[in-house]
Scaffold this motif. Sequence first.
Motif, PDB file in Angstrom:
ATOM      1  N   ARG A  55       0.576  -1.249   0.654  1.00 10.43           N
ATOM      2  CA  ARG A  55      -0.020   0.113   0.172  1.00 10.43           C
ATOM      3  C   ARG A  55       1.089   1.083   0.354  1.00 10.43           C
ATOM      4  N   GLU A  56       1.969   1.618   1.007  1.00 11.05           N
ATOM      5  CA  GLU A  56       2.545   2.005   0.549  1.00 11.05           C
ATOM      6  C   GLU A  56       3.509   2.301  -0.611  1.00 11.05           C
ATOM      7  N   VAL A  62       1.381   6.711  -6.995  1.00 11.54           N
ATOM      8  CA  VAL A  62       0.884   7.392  -7.185  1.00 11.54           C
ATOM      9  C   VAL A  62       0.891   9.114  -7.559  1.00 11.54           C
ATOM     10  N   ASN A  63       1.332   9.209  -6.238  1.00  9.62           N
ATOM     11  CA  ASN A  63       1.916  10.750  -5.440  1.00  9.62           C
ATOM     12  C   ASN A  63       2.741  10.961  -6.502  1.00  9.62           C
ATOM     13  N   ASP A  67       2.528  14.536  -9.116  1.00 13.38           N
ATOM     14  CA  ASP A  67       3.491  15.263  -9.102  1.00 13.38           C
ATOM     15  C   ASP A  67       3.926  15.625 -10.560  1.00 13.38           C
ATOM     16  N   ALA A  68       4.007  13.982 -11.481  1.00 10.38           N
ATOM     17  CA  ALA A  68       5.109  14.527 -12.733  1.00 10.38           C
ATOM     18  C   ALA A  68       3.776  14.898 -13.686  1.00 10.38           C
ATOM     19  N   TYR A  69       2.271  14.812 -13.480  1.00 10.79           N
ATOM     20  CA  TYR A  69       1.650  14.723 -14.358  1.00 10.79           C
ATOM     21  C   TYR A  69       1.357  16.291 -13.976  1.00 10.79           C
ATOM     22  N   GLU A  70       1.198  17.123 -13.002  1.00 10.25           N
ATOM     23  CA  GLU A  70       1.086  18.772 -12.569  1.00 10.25           C
ATOM     24  C   GLU A  70       2.529  19.052 -13.184  1.00 10.25           C
ATOM     25  N   ASN A  71       3.756  18.897 -13.183  1.00  9.89           N
ATOM     26  CA  ASN A  71       5.163  19.443 -13.568  1.00  9.89           C
ATOM     27  C   ASN A  71       4.878  19.773 -14.601  1.00  9.89           C
TER      28      ASN A  71
END
Length: 121
Positions: A55-56, A62-63, A67-71
Amino acid sequence: MENDRIAGSAKDFAGKVEGTVGDIAGDAKTQAAGRIRKATGTAQNLYGQAKDATREATDAAVNYAKDAYENSGDTFHDGSQAIAKRVQDNPLASMLIAGAIGFVLALLTTRPPRHPRQRGR
């Protein structure tokens, strides 16, 4: 903490206690039952640990992807601004480069098909 880890730890502890009682009483059946319960608890605890680790790792991936998508939009925007500035600074060279790329693409797309050589004629 996962329920499997809690239940596994409880079974492990209960198995240790039951095994100790069997040792003190000299009852082989109680000793064996304690060892089985302890092994079951240990396995369940390890299963819970594996689920937590999975899970971790999934959450971290996912995080990272978010971040890659947003940047990526920022990077694309910065790159397009740099290209626009180059074109504004040197429009003649930009036109020549664009024309050369267009000419090469036209040659590649309009090339006549090759006919295989016929033998014996």
